[in-house]
Design a protein around this motif. Structure first.
Motif, PDB file in Angstrom:
ATOM      1  N   GLY A   1      43.591  40.523  49.379  1.00 24.11           N
ATOM      2  CA  GLY A   1      43.653  39.296  48.585  1.00 24.11           C
ATOM      3  C   GLY A   1      43.444  39.623  47.127  1.00 24.11           C
ATOM      4  N   MET A   2      43.719  38.657  46.277  1.00 26.86           N
ATOM      5  CA  MET A   2      43.460  38.809  44.856  1.00 26.86           C
ATOM      6  C   MET A   2      41.964  38.613  44.602  1.00 26.86           C
ATOM      7  SD  MET A   2      46.411  39.600  43.857  1.00 26.86           S
ATOM      8  CE  MET A   2      46.063  39.688  42.083  1.00 26.86           C
ATOM      9  N   MET A   3      41.404  39.487  43.786  1.00 26.92           N
ATOM     10  CA  MET A   3      39.949  39.480  43.598  1.00 26.92           C
ATOM     11  C   MET A   3      39.433  38.125  43.130  1.00 26.92           C
ATOM     12  SD  MET A   3      39.348  43.201  41.839  1.00 26.92           S
ATOM     13  CE  MET A   3      39.897  44.722  42.637  1.00 26.92           C
ATOM     14  N   LYS A   4      40.175  37.459  42.235  1.00 30.08           N
ATOM     15  CA  LYS A   4      39.691  36.197  41.690  1.00 30.08           C
ATOM     16  C   LYS A   4      39.649  35.094  42.739  1.00 30.08           C
ATOM     17  CE  LYS A   4      44.230  34.608  40.049  1.00 30.08           C
ATOM     18  NZ  LYS A   4      45.014  34.180  38.864  1.00 30.08           N
ATOM     19  N   ALA A   5      40.407  35.256  43.829  1.00 26.51           N
ATOM     20  CA  ALA A   5      40.495  34.210  44.843  1.00 26.51           C
ATOM     21  C   ALA A   5      39.752  34.555  46.123  1.00 26.51           C
ATOM     22  CB  ALA A   5      41.961  33.921  45.173  1.00 26.51           C
ATOM     23  N   LEU A   6      39.242  35.788  46.235  1.00 24.08           N
ATOM     24  CA  LEU A   6      38.556  36.183  47.458  1.00 24.08           C
ATOM     25  C   LEU A   6      37.201  35.485  47.564  1.00 24.08           C
ATOM     26  CD1 LEU A   6      39.143  40.041  47.692  1.00 24.08           C
ATOM     27  CD2 LEU A   6      39.892  38.330  49.324  1.00 24.08           C
ATOM     28  N   PRO A   7      36.901  34.837  48.683  1.00 27.41           N
ATOM     29  CA  PRO A   7      35.545  34.302  48.874  1.00 27.41           C
ATOM     30  C   PRO A   7      34.531  35.434  48.803  1.00 27.41           C
ATOM     31  CG  PRO A   7      37.053  33.479  50.564  1.00 27.41           C
ATOM     32  CD  PRO A   7      37.772  34.565  49.827  1.00 27.41           C
ATOM     33  N   GLY A   8      33.392  35.166  48.169  1.00 23.16           N
ATOM     34  CA  GLY A   8      32.406  36.223  47.943  1.00 23.16           C
ATOM     35  C   GLY A   8      31.924  36.905  49.206  1.00 23.16           C
ATOM     36  N   ALA A   9      31.847  36.174  50.302  1.00 23.74           N
ATOM     37  CA  ALA A   9      31.309  36.732  51.543  1.00 23.74           C
ATOM     38  C   ALA A   9      32.400  37.143  52.525  1.00 23.74           C
ATOM     39  CB  ALA A   9      30.373  35.723  52.198  1.00 23.74           C
ATOM     40  N   ALA A  10      33.643  37.314  52.043  1.00 24.37           N
ATOM     41  CA  ALA A  10      34.739  37.611  52.969  1.00 24.37           C
ATOM     42  C   ALA A  10      34.503  38.912  53.720  1.00 24.37           C
ATOM     43  CB  ALA A  10      36.059  37.670  52.211  1.00 24.37           C
ATOM     44  N   TRP A  11      34.115  39.963  53.009  1.00 27.87           N
ATOM     45  CA  TRP A  11      33.951  41.261  53.686  1.00 27.87           C
ATOM     46  C   TRP A  11      32.795  41.203  54.683  1.00 27.87           C
ATOM     47  CZ3 TRP A  11      29.614  44.327  53.643  1.00 27.87           C
ATOM     48  CH2 TRP A  11      28.653  44.054  52.676  1.00 27.87           C
ATOM     49  N   LYS A  12      31.744  40.441  54.364  1.00 23.68           N
ATOM     50  CA  LYS A  12      30.635  40.292  55.308  1.00 23.68           C
ATOM     51  C   LYS A  12      31.081  39.562  56.567  1.00 23.68           C
ATOM     52  CE  LYS A  12      26.888  40.300  51.899  1.00 23.68           C
ATOM     53  NZ  LYS A  12      25.748  39.524  51.333  1.00 23.68           N
ATOM     54  N   LYS A  13      31.946  38.552  56.388  1.00 23.22           N
ATOM     55  CA  LYS A  13      32.457  37.824  57.544  1.00 23.22           C
ATOM     56  C   LYS A  13      33.327  38.737  58.409  1.00 23.22           C
ATOM     57  CE  LYS A  13      31.618  34.016  57.667  1.00 23.22           C
ATOM     58  NZ  LYS A  13      30.448  33.303  58.263  1.00 23.22           N
ATOM     59  N   LEU A  14      34.169  39.558  57.781  1.00 27.19           N
ATOM     60  CA  LEU A  14      34.988  40.513  58.520  1.00 27.19           C
ATOM     61  C   LEU A  14      34.108  41.491  59.299  1.00 27.19           C
ATOM     62  CD1 LEU A  14      37.590  41.190  55.704  1.00 27.19           C
ATOM     63  CD2 LEU A  14      38.165  40.279  57.948  1.00 27.19           C
ATOM     64  N   GLU A  15      33.071  41.975  58.644  1.00 25.68           N
ATOM     65  CA  GLU A  15      32.204  42.969  59.278  1.00 25.68           C
ATOM     66  C   GLU A  15      31.385  42.359  60.409  1.00 25.68           C
ATOM     67  OE1 GLU A  15      30.098  46.682  57.294  1.00 25.68           O
ATOM     68  OE2 GLU A  15      29.014  44.823  56.845  1.00 25.68           O
ATOM     69  N   SER A  16      30.895  41.142  60.234  1.00 21.57           N
ATOM     70  CA  SER A  16      30.028  40.543  61.252  1.00 21.57           C
ATOM     71  C   SER A  16      30.805  40.066  62.475  1.00 21.57           C
ATOM     72  CB  SER A  16      29.247  39.372  60.651  1.00 21.57           C
ATOM     73  OG  SER A  16      30.121  38.323  60.272  1.00 21.57           O
TER      74      SER A  16
END
Length: 392
Positions: free
Chosen positions: A159-174
């Motif tokens: 995704g584009m950095m300006k539009a990525l939700p801040g916790a997206a990577w945490k959600k992917l990992e969890s």
């Protein structure tokens, strides 16, 4: 491999629509179409994904790929040679994908378009996620993905950095497993996820429900619906001023979201027939669930996934209620609202009314006066106005 391809080249203010990829060159168009479109039908995250796939030799011959949130079909078009599922919450995304396949002479036999409430019945070999701006939608999609995955499934997210939700990577990992992040390119972020089948995940919380204040009704919300956790202040203000006691009439909730306006319109006018229209599959599913839960399965309501009112006859509606969006994904503007107002004018009977709530600064009264020749201020506060335009 560099990412200097697919640059925007403007001539007379128009955007170049040639999409150059490692898998071929294509002409792409956004929807809804605008006369002087200044935006591309793809972004740097699409470019990053496709170049990474090419470097990795993916997809391999016969690989089945699942795309999530491919806004205008850029990824589906570039990867058309492999069997594809493409799931989106947007009807416009589906129509743009079909349009771009047709414009590039591509056969659709390998393509299956899915709504946001559907998933493939077979395990994909490759999953590509364009991370949505709504973290709740990503959460819902990951929960639905889990039963399909194996440790051999390749999973990419971008995704584009300006539009990525801040916790997206945490959600992917969890919800899926370990996440490897790659260096940013052209303000785009790329991640690869390794699925861990032993990961203990919480239950899928979507859809949710909350009680509408001051009523016995509950509002049911799928993950991508606006104001899915509580009533937004614009709608709350609108509900305080809805017209009542109109008797038998045909109502249209245009951009219905979770159906709260339609529900309360029927509450005040139980003899009315209401139509709920939205281009979001989740919105229409939420509205259907809300009205049937509140008023019973025989509620006099009809539900339409549509981005315009093409399916409605001229002068067939008595009143339109509209709380229009002022953005399409990350693009802010009033072009969607203007089209909604034009559609509403066409379907309204003579003497029919369009009721609109909007932020004061959007200046909807000017647009309505141009289209209808009139715009009456029903109510206002420091943030919102409610306007009524009458079809002459």
């Amino acid at each position: 491999m560099g990412l200097g391809l697919g640059l925007v080249r403007r001539a007379g203010g128009m955007t170049e629509n040639h999409f150059h990829t490692p898998f071929g060159d294509y002409r792409l168009q956004r929807l809804p179409a605008r006369r002087r479109e200044l935006l591309r039908a793809w972004d740097a995250a699409d470019e990053y994904l496709l170049h990474h796939l090419a470097e990795q030799g993916l997809p391999s011959v016969g690989d089945r790929a699942l795309l999530l949130n491919d806004s205008f079909g850029a990824l589906a078009t570039a990867l058309h040679s492999c069997p594809l599922w493409s799931a989106s919450d947007s009807l416009l995304a589906h129509e743009a994908t079909r349009l771009n396949y047709q414009a590039n002479g591509l056969a659709p036999e390998n393509l299956r378009l899915l709504t946001s409430l559907e998933m493939p019945r077979k395990t994909p070999d490759l999953v590509i996620i364009k991370v949505p701006k709504t973290l709740a939608l990503l959460e819902y999609q990951l929960h639905r993905l889990r039963p399909l995955l194996t440790p051999d499934t390749r999973i990419l997210a971008a995704g584009m950095m300006k539009a990525l939700p801040g916790a997206a990577w945490k959600k992917l990992e969890s919800l899926l497993g370990p996440v490897q992040t790659f260096p940013g390119r052209k303000k785009a972020k790329l991640m690869e996820i390794r699925f861990d089948p032993g990961l203990a995940a919480p239950p899928n919380p979507w859809p949710t429900r909350y009680q509408l204040e001051g009523t016995p009704y509950h509002i049911i919300n799928h993950a991508n619906v606006f104001s899915r956790e509580k009533l937004d202040i614009g709608t709350r203000f609108f509900l305080q001023h809805l017209p009542t006691g109109r008797g038998r009439e045909t109502l249209l909730d245009l951009g219905c979201g979770n159906g709260v306006l339609a529900l309360m319109a029927l509450h005040h006018n139980p003899e009315a027939v209401v139509h709920c229209v939205d281009e979001s599959f989740m919105a229409v599913a939420s509205a259907r669930a809300t009205l049937k839960d509140a008023l019973g399965p025989e509620v006099n309501a009809h539900f339409h996934v549509a981005h315009d009112l093409t399916g409605f006859s001229d002068q067939s509606v008595d009143r339109v209620l509209c709380n229009p969006p002022f953005h399409q994904q990350q693009v802010v503007g009033d072009h969607i609202a203007r089209q909604m107002f034009r559609d509403a004018r066409r379907v309204l009977r003579h003497g029919g009314e369009l009721w609109v709530v909007g932020n004061r600064h959007l200046g909807y009264h000017k647009t309505l006066k141009r289209l209808f020749g009139n715009a009456t201020l029903v109510a206002s506060n420091r943030k919102f106005v409610i306007l009524c335009a009458t079809r002459a």
